[in-house]
Design a protein around this motif. Structure first.
Motif, mmCIF file in Angstrom:
data_model
loop_
_atom_site.group_PDB
_atom_site.id
_atom_site.type_symbol
_atom_site.label_atom_id
_atom_site.label_comp_id
_atom_site.label_asym_id
_atom_site.label_seq_id
_atom_site.Cartn_x
_atom_site.Cartn_y
_atom_site.Cartn_z
ATOM 1 N N GLN A 22 15.465 7.089 -6.560
ATOM 2 C CA GLN A 22 15.170 8.339 -5.857
ATOM 3 C C GLN A 22 15.112 8.122 -4.349
ATOM 4 O O GLN A 22 15.613 8.939 -3.580
ATOM 5 C CB GLN A 22 13.863 8.942 -6.369
ATOM 6 N N TYR A 23 14.514 7.009 -3.917
ATOM 7 C CA TYR A 23 14.450 6.718 -2.489
ATOM 8 C C TYR A 23 15.867 6.622 -1.908
ATOM 9 O O TYR A 23 16.172 7.219 -0.874
ATOM 10 C CB TYR A 23 13.682 5.416 -2.229
ATOM 11 N N GLN A 24 16.738 5.900 -2.585
ATOM 12 C CA GLN A 24 18.124 5.767 -2.141
ATOM 13 C C GLN A 24 18.828 7.126 -2.118
ATOM 14 O O GLN A 24 19.542 7.448 -1.158
ATOM 15 C CB GLN A 24 18.890 4.815 -3.061
ATOM 16 N N ALA A 25 18.623 7.913 -3.168
ATOM 17 C CA ALA A 25 19.281 9.222 -3.267
ATOM 18 C C ALA A 25 18.816 10.171 -2.163
ATOM 19 O O ALA A 25 19.624 10.890 -1.566
ATOM 20 C CB ALA A 25 19.030 9.843 -4.642
ATOM 21 N N TYR A 26 17.523 10.173 -1.867
ATOM 22 C CA TYR A 26 17.017 11.048 -0.802
ATOM 23 C C TYR A 26 17.435 10.541 0.576
ATOM 24 O O TYR A 26 17.663 11.346 1.477
ATOM 25 C CB TYR A 26 15.500 11.229 -0.911
ATOM 26 N N ALA A 27 17.566 9.248 0.759
ATOM 27 C CA ALA A 27 18.086 8.732 2.033
ATOM 28 C C ALA A 27 19.538 9.190 2.218
ATOM 29 O O ALA A 27 19.925 9.629 3.307
ATOM 30 C CB ALA A 27 17.981 7.212 2.078
ATOM 31 N N ARG A 28 20.333 9.110 1.159
ATOM 32 C CA ARG A 28 21.726 9.584 1.243
ATOM 33 C C ARG A 28 21.779 11.095 1.469
ATOM 34 O O ARG A 28 22.637 11.591 2.204
ATOM 35 C CB ARG A 28 22.502 9.186 -0.013
ATOM 36 N N ARG A 29 20.846 11.847 0.857
ATOM 37 C CA ARG A 29 20.789 13.296 1.103
ATOM 38 C C ARG A 29 20.494 13.548 2.583
ATOM 39 O O ARG A 29 21.051 14.452 3.188
ATOM 40 C CB ARG A 29 19.745 13.975 0.232
ATOM 41 N N SER A 30 19.621 12.759 3.170
ATOM 42 C CA SER A 30 19.307 12.899 4.594
ATOM 43 C C SER A 30 20.557 12.689 5.437
ATOM 44 O O SER A 30 20.805 13.434 6.389
ATOM 45 C CB SER A 30 18.222 11.897 4.992
ATOM 46 N N LEU A 31 21.357 11.700 5.076
ATOM 47 C CA LEU A 31 22.616 11.453 5.790
ATOM 48 C C LEU A 31 23.580 12.625 5.623
ATOM 49 O O LEU A 31 24.262 13.021 6.576
ATOM 50 C CB LEU A 31 23.259 10.161 5.297
ATOM 51 N N ILE A 33 22.752 15.738 5.116
ATOM 52 C CA ILE A 33 22.229 16.849 5.918
ATOM 53 C C ILE A 33 22.598 16.659 7.389
ATOM 54 O O ILE A 33 23.079 17.583 8.046
ATOM 55 C CB ILE A 33 20.709 16.995 5.730
ATOM 56 N N VAL A 34 22.387 15.461 7.921
ATOM 57 C CA VAL A 34 22.713 15.211 9.327
ATOM 58 C C VAL A 34 24.210 15.373 9.564
ATOM 59 O O VAL A 34 24.629 15.961 10.563
ATOM 60 C CB VAL A 34 22.216 13.821 9.773
ATOM 61 N N GLN A 46 21.951 25.650 3.752
ATOM 62 C CA GLN A 46 20.923 26.611 3.312
ATOM 63 C C GLN A 46 20.168 26.159 2.068
ATOM 64 O O GLN A 46 18.951 26.312 1.996
ATOM 65 C CB GLN A 46 21.541 27.988 3.061
ATOM 66 N N SER A 47 20.872 25.614 1.091
ATOM 67 C CA SER A 47 20.207 25.223 -0.160
ATOM 68 C C SER A 47 19.484 23.882 -0.047
ATOM 69 O O SER A 47 18.661 23.549 -0.895
ATOM 70 C CB SER A 47 21.217 25.159 -1.307
ATOM 71 N N LEU A 48 19.766 23.106 1.002
ATOM 72 C CA LEU A 48 19.169 21.779 1.160
ATOM 73 C C LEU A 48 17.929 21.768 2.046
ATOM 74 O O LEU A 48 17.131 20.842 1.993
ATOM 75 C CB LEU A 48 20.205 20.816 1.750
ATOM 76 N N ILE A 49 17.778 22.811 2.882
ATOM 77 C CA ILE A 49 16.715 22.830 3.893
ATOM 78 C C ILE A 49 15.850 24.073 3.713
ATOM 79 O O ILE A 49 16.361 25.193 3.643
ATOM 80 C CB ILE A 49 17.333 22.834 5.306
ATOM 81 N N GLY A 72 17.289 24.141 13.432
ATOM 82 C CA GLY A 72 16.640 22.921 13.894
ATOM 83 C C GLY A 72 17.377 21.670 13.443
ATOM 84 O O GLY A 72 17.464 20.687 14.185
ATOM 85 N N ALA A 73 17.899 21.693 12.229
ATOM 86 C CA ALA A 73 18.676 20.554 11.723
ATOM 87 C C ALA A 73 19.920 20.334 12.568
ATOM 88 O O ALA A 73 20.281 19.193 12.884
ATOM 89 C CB ALA A 73 19.059 20.785 10.263
ATOM 90 N N ILE A 74 20.567 21.413 12.956
ATOM 91 C CA ILE A 74 21.769 21.307 13.787
ATOM 92 C C ILE A 74 21.409 20.750 15.161
ATOM 93 O O ILE A 74 22.100 19.873 15.689
ATOM 94 C CB ILE A 74 22.482 22.673 13.869
ATOM 95 N N GLU A 75 20.304 21.218 15.731
ATOM 96 C CA GLU A 75 19.859 20.700 17.031
ATOM 97 C C GLU A 75 19.556 19.197 16.943
ATOM 98 O O GLU A 75 19.952 18.422 17.822
ATOM 99 C CB GLU A 75 18.611 21.446 17.506
#
Length: 150
Positions: A22-31, A33-34, A46-49, A72-75
């Motif tokens: 899960q830690y790995q999967a959420y880190a990849r989700r963060s990438l 999103i960025v 929209q569905s991720l944030i 904010g994510a885009i900024e």
């Protein structure tokens, strides 16, 4: 997936049942999103944030909050201007947990010049990003052989 009453949970598809995956999967989700935010792909974010998600970055002794939600994510992504990234692995004992539970991961982003980096803590609830806040620091990287020439 389990979630609080009345809320929908959308964990990363590869989250698995154990904290380490899960830690790995959420880190990849963060990438993800960025990356999407840097490209300005608001519809896909929209569905991720969560709309109330907080974003901010600081350097030196000054923190800078950004707008909430997708804007904010885009900024944040534009400020990071990341070329490379780095994140660690879960280092504790593996254990089963609900992938929809609260999760926090840290990812370090490094821009093209590699003279600085920003470590950002991403927090999730029910699979959605609730905050991403970090701090810029200077970097000094070199070869150890520079000090031991003999």
């Amino acid at each position: 997936m389990l979630a609080a009453a009345g809320s929908v949970c959308l964990p990363p598809p590869d989250a698995g049942a154990y904290i380490d995956s899960q830690y790995q999967a959420y880190a990849r989700r963060s990438l993800e999103i960025v990356s999407l935010a840097e490209k300005g792909r608001a519809d896909e974010l929209q569905s991720l944030i969560a709309p109330e998600a907080n974003f901010g970055i600081g350097s030196g002794d000054v923190g800078r909050p950004f707008q909430n939600g997708v804007t904010g994510a885009i900024e944040l992504a534009k400020d990071l201007a990341a070329k490379t990234y780095e994140f660690g692995s879960w280092s504790g004992p593996p254990y089963k947990r609900d992938a929809c539970g609260d999760m926090a991961v840290e990812v370090t982003f490094i821009p093209d010049d590699a003279r600085s980096s920003a470590t950002v803590k991403f927090t999730y609830k029910n699979g959605r990003l609730m905050s991403a806040e970090g701090w810029w620091t200077g970097r000094n990287v070199g070869e150890m052989s520079e000090f031991f020439r003999g």
